[in-house]
Design a protein around this motif. Structure first.
Motif, PDB file in Angstrom:
ATOM      1  N   GLN A  15      47.699  32.037 103.793  1.00  0.00           N
ATOM      2  CA  GLN A  15      48.088  32.981 104.839  1.00  0.00           C
ATOM      3  C   GLN A  15      49.033  34.030 104.274  1.00  0.00           C
ATOM      4  OE1 GLN A  15      49.583  30.503 108.114  1.00  0.00           O
ATOM      5  NE2 GLN A  15      47.791  31.114 109.296  1.00  0.00           N
ATOM      6  N   ARG A  46      40.637  35.733 109.206  1.00  0.00           N
ATOM      7  CA  ARG A  46      41.185  35.812 110.557  1.00  0.00           C
ATOM      8  C   ARG A  46      42.404  36.758 110.565  1.00  0.00           C
ATOM      9  NH1 ARG A  46      40.075  31.563 114.414  1.00  0.00           N
ATOM     10  NH2 ARG A  46      38.449  30.165 113.610  1.00  0.00           N
ATOM     11  N   GLU A  67      36.202  32.668 105.427  1.00  0.00           N
ATOM     12  CA  GLU A  67      36.446  33.129 106.796  1.00  0.00           C
ATOM     13  C   GLU A  67      37.767  33.910 106.813  1.00  0.00           C
ATOM     14  OE1 GLU A  67      36.072  30.728 110.787  1.00  0.00           O
ATOM     15  OE2 GLU A  67      38.143  30.570 110.054  1.00  0.00           O
ATOM     16  N   THR A  90      44.804  35.167 107.710  1.00  0.00           N
ATOM     17  CA  THR A  90      44.419  33.817 107.274  1.00  0.00           C
ATOM     18  C   THR A  90      43.097  33.905 106.523  1.00  0.00           C
ATOM     19  OG1 THR A  90      45.487  32.857 109.208  1.00  0.00           O
ATOM     20  CG2 THR A  90      43.954  31.458 108.009  1.00  0.00           C
ATOM     21  N   GLY A 130      44.778  35.132 114.118  1.00  0.00           N
ATOM     22  CA  GLY A 130      44.031  34.017 114.701  1.00  0.00           C
ATOM     23  C   GLY A 130      42.613  34.340 115.099  1.00  0.00           C
ATOM     24  N   LEU A 131      42.242  35.620 115.129  1.00  0.00           N
ATOM     25  CA  LEU A 131      40.887  35.999 115.535  1.00  0.00           C
ATOM     26  C   LEU A 131      40.031  36.258 114.302  1.00  0.00           C
ATOM     27  CD1 LEU A 131      41.752  38.463 118.453  1.00  0.00           C
ATOM     28  CD2 LEU A 131      41.173  36.023 118.589  1.00  0.00           C
ATOM     29  N   VAL A 132      38.764  35.758 114.350  1.00  0.00           N
ATOM     30  CA  VAL A 132      37.856  35.924 113.217  1.00  0.00           C
ATOM     31  C   VAL A 132      37.445  37.387 113.101  1.00  0.00           C
ATOM     32  CG1 VAL A 132      35.632  35.262 112.226  1.00  0.00           C
ATOM     33  CG2 VAL A 132      37.020  33.568 113.443  1.00  0.00           C
TER      34      VAL A 132
END
Length: 772
Positions: free
Chosen positions: A15, A40, A38, A76, A43-45
């Protein structure tokens, strides 16, 4: 051949916190394909807007955004592999190492993701068996609370029968009702706190319940209006207030009384956040009109936020026993005739060993302007016990509005009407008060008032007024603009009567023992200490008891300030202005780049030819009608080695009576005068190796000796250090005067018939300037 990817023990997640400018962020774990990572943002992809580099590399790679993420955005990056297998090994086929390694690498990578996911899951401690962790069926857990039974297994609890326990070993489950009843709240009894409804009955019911149960009562946020006086009996454990009681009841009552009287011991109590406000300003006539009355407290803690608009804001009462060994903290105590009253009511009561912290005791200008007001009173009812002992006040502030200058009403911080010992007030602040920090009307001893600040009216306005008192038991240590007066106790040099030190230096010059005379316009000018410090000058006027010091002359002490850089100057007289000169270790005069600082006035650099610093006002000049300038600390430059500190005439008629110089108790600076220095000494001496000739009977022999600065009229003596004879008399006379003065010594033979020839020795000459 190509190097195969390696799956190390690296967490598959990292992060970052974006700074608004960085666009590239690395990931330290390997991925097989670009789509295996992935991304983010908060917190959102993220669906796109970035490129992935480094797929297939053991050390990982980087994600590069098309535009830098916004500052503060949490980024992230995590590996997210699909859990599937698309390859298969054929029977009797060739088992290639690269293919097998790829399969094993993929499985290890997936297991790392599983491990990372479990790290954030709620699970049992490894030391516990995995039993009793299955949730009840949906029908059994619907509309109920999830909890744990006495064995720690998952269970469900009815909403109306819930229990609570602290999450630590030894905690006992308790019902929610029991937990909430630990403290009583005034709102549980119907108090509203909107400032309009009459909350008096509800508040009194709550106080009665607290006394009956022995519990704390809490009065929460809000303004609780009451039309009746309130009493919290001593049986209650205490009171915590976050709101304020608005008293709209009958006058001549205590709005809030805490504790019992008539000998009851109100011990080990905590009364915190107390706030009482009178709805209408009291006329200050009835002393029974009290905001907060606290009775017979012992070993307790009291915190008062506000008590306003009463005749007496806060009153501690000794009734049948006393108040002692407690700490009381004060906030705003305003618009009361007496802010705090420490009062005994009976002969067997006392008021001892209390520690009082802070407090802003204030009155508005428009509040009962024709009536005197006091911050703190020590009092006793008729025939009550009068010995109040050991009160410590820390940092009280008083702003009592004395109504004009000079004040037309009393506005005094402390009113001491009793006997006793040991009142100590530290860090007192006085604004708009009378010129007294206290009024004593009884026989109180050992009261110490250390006044830190007096505001507009100066540090001299904080004495003790004795009005019918039998003892003068108060001591005031004012610190405002004169802290040096308290911290520099060592006397360095003293001229207790300057006039008595005057002597004739020459035909027109006057000198002073132990002191240097300076000119405001020396010829040259000089460059060294010896050039600026004269043994005597003209233009000084000698009166019966004083010395007239014109503006062109200064009298001063000369000190070695190699280690001591702070001195305190005290002068008695009129029209005197403080002055100071500085010299280097080589005794060269220092210029304006090395400033001298005074404690209570600005410093003015005079420059050539006088080269001294002086204050910008006379020591006896008035500020607001008060002599604020009398006490002065002088702070010298760090590189000064010698200093001349004294006074000059601030006008043509300036009069000097006495002059004293002090230094800190840890210092003992040398004072320079005489002993090789020309100034400050009435006595001149000289010596000469001398072999007297043979002196016939009745004859004499003479020898001239240079004695600079001797003058006609000086008292001169001659003595011979060598062979002595009862028939040889030694005498001396001034033969020439001035800088090249000469004294002639005479040896006279009184023998009637014999010549006398003394052996060689030393001829000593001494001249003493006459006093004036």
């Amino acid at each position: 051949m190509d190097e195969h990817i390696r799956i190390g023990d690296v967490s598959p997640r990292v992060q970052y916190l974006a700074d608004g400018t960085q666009a590239s962020f690395t990931y330290p774990f390997p991925i097989f394909h670009a789509e295996d990572i992935e991304v983010r943002l908060d917190g959102l992809v993220a669906a796109g807007g970035y490129q992935v580099a480094g797929a297939g590399a053991s050390e990982g790679g980087s994600v590069v955004f098309d535009a830098p993420p916004a500052a503060g955005c949490r980024i992230t990056l995590r590996r997210d592999l699909p859990v599937s297998r698309t390859s298969d090994f054929q029977a009797n086929g060739i088992l290639r190492a690269r293919v097998l390694n790829d399969e094993l690498d993929y499985q290890v990578a997936v297991l790392q993701e599983v491990k990372d996911g479990l790290s954030g899951a709620l699970r049992l401690d490894p030391s516990e068996p995995g039993t009793g962790t299955v949730l009840p069926l949906r029908e059994a857990r619907a509309n109920r609370l999830l909890g744990f039974d006495s064995m720690g297994a998952v269970t469900v609890i009815d909403r109306g029968e819930g229990t609570m326990s602290v999450p630590f070993p030894g905690g006992v489950p308790r019902t929610v009702e029991d937990k909430l009843a630990e403290h009583l709240s005034a709102r549980d009894f119907g108090a509203v706190g909107d400032g309009a409804a009459d909350d008096g009955p509800a508040l009194q019911s709550a106080m009665n319940a607290a006394a009956a149960s022995g519990k704390f009562l809490e009065i929460g946020e809000g303004l609780f209006r009451t039309s009746m006086p309130l009493l919290l009996p001593g049986a209650a454990a205490g009171l915590v207030m976050r709101g304020t009681i608005l008293y709209a009841g009958p006058p001549g009552q205590a709005a809030l009384t805490l504790g019992d009287g008539a000998g009851a011991n109100n011990q080990r109590k905590a009364y915190l956040g107390l706030g009482v406000l009178r709805a209408i300003q009291s006329d200050w006539i009835d002393e029974a009109d009290v905001g907060i009355r606290i009775r017979n407290i012992d070993a307790s803690r009291v915190e008062i936020r506000r008590a306003e608009r009463f005749t007496i804001g806060v009153q501690l009462v000794g009734d049948g026993r006393g108040c002692e060994d407690s700490d009381i903290h004060y906030g705003r105590v305003a618009d009361n005739r007496i802010g705090l009253d420490l009062r005994t009511l009976t002969a067997n009561a006392w008021m001892n060993s209390l520690r009082h912290h802070g407090g802003h005791f204030a009155c508005a200008s428009a509040t009962n302007p024709g009536i005197g007001r006091f911050g703190i009173r020590l009092s006793a009812a008729p025939d009550a016990y009068r010995l109040h002992n050991a009160h410590l006040f820390l940092g009280p502030g008083f702003e009592l509005q004395r109504q004009g200058t000079p004040g037309t009403v009393d506005a005094i911080p402390f009113l001491v009407e009793v006997d006793g010992r040991g009142l100590i007030a530290e860090g007192v602040r006085m604004e708009a008060c009378s010129p007294y920090v206290a009024r004593h009307t009884g026989g109180f001893s050992d009261a110490l008032y250390r006044v830190a600040y007096v505001g507009t009216y100066g540090f001299t306005g904080c004495g003790v007024q004795y009005s019918g008192a039998s003892r003068a038991g108060g001591t005031v240590l004012p610190l405002h603009q004169a802290a040096a007066a308290q911290g520099t106790p060592r006397l360095v040099a003293e001229a207790g009567n300057v006039r008595a030190r005057a002597f004739r230096w020459d035909a027109s010059g006057i000198g002073f023992e132990g002191m240097a005379v300076l000119s405001g316009n020396p010829a040259g000018p000089p460059a060294t200490l010896n050039g600026f410090c004269f043994p005597g000058l003209d233009s000084l006027g000698l009166n019966a008891e004083t010395v007239t010091l014109p503006t062109s002359r200064a009298l001063a002490f000369v000190v070695d300030c190699t280690t001591c850089k702070e001195f305190f100057l005290a002068a008695e007289g009129s029209g005197l202005r403080p002055m100071a000169m500085q010299f280097s270790a080589a005794e060269a005069v220092m210029d304006g780049s090395a400033p001298v600082l005074w404690s209570n006035m600005n410093a003015v650099w005079q420059g050539a030819p006088s080269y001294w610093w002086e204050g910008n006002a006379d020591l006896d000049s008035l500020v607001g009608g008060l002599p604020l300038n009398r006490l002065q600390r002088v702070t010298l430059a760090p590189n000064a080695a010698f200093a001349v500190i004294g006074v000059r005439g601030g006008n043509a008629n300036a009069l000097l009576k006495s002059l004293r110089l002090y230094a800190p108790a840890t210092e003992a600076p040398q004072v320079l005068a005489g002993a090789g220095r020309l100034w400050g000494s009435r006595e001149l001496t000289a010596s000469l190796a001398y072999d007297p000739p043979s002196i016939a009977a009745g004859a004499s022999a003479m020898q001239a000796v240079a004695l600079p600065y001797v003058q006609n009229g000086d008292f001169v003596q001659a003595a011979f250090g060598g062979q002595a004879s009862a028939y040889i008399d030694w005498s001396a006379a001034v033969t020439t005067t001035g800088a090249a003065g000469t004294v002639t010594a005479r040896a006279s033979n009184r023998h009637g018939s014999l010549a006398i020839d003394l052996a060689a020795g030393t001829l000593f000459l001494r001249a003493v300037k006459p006093r004036l």
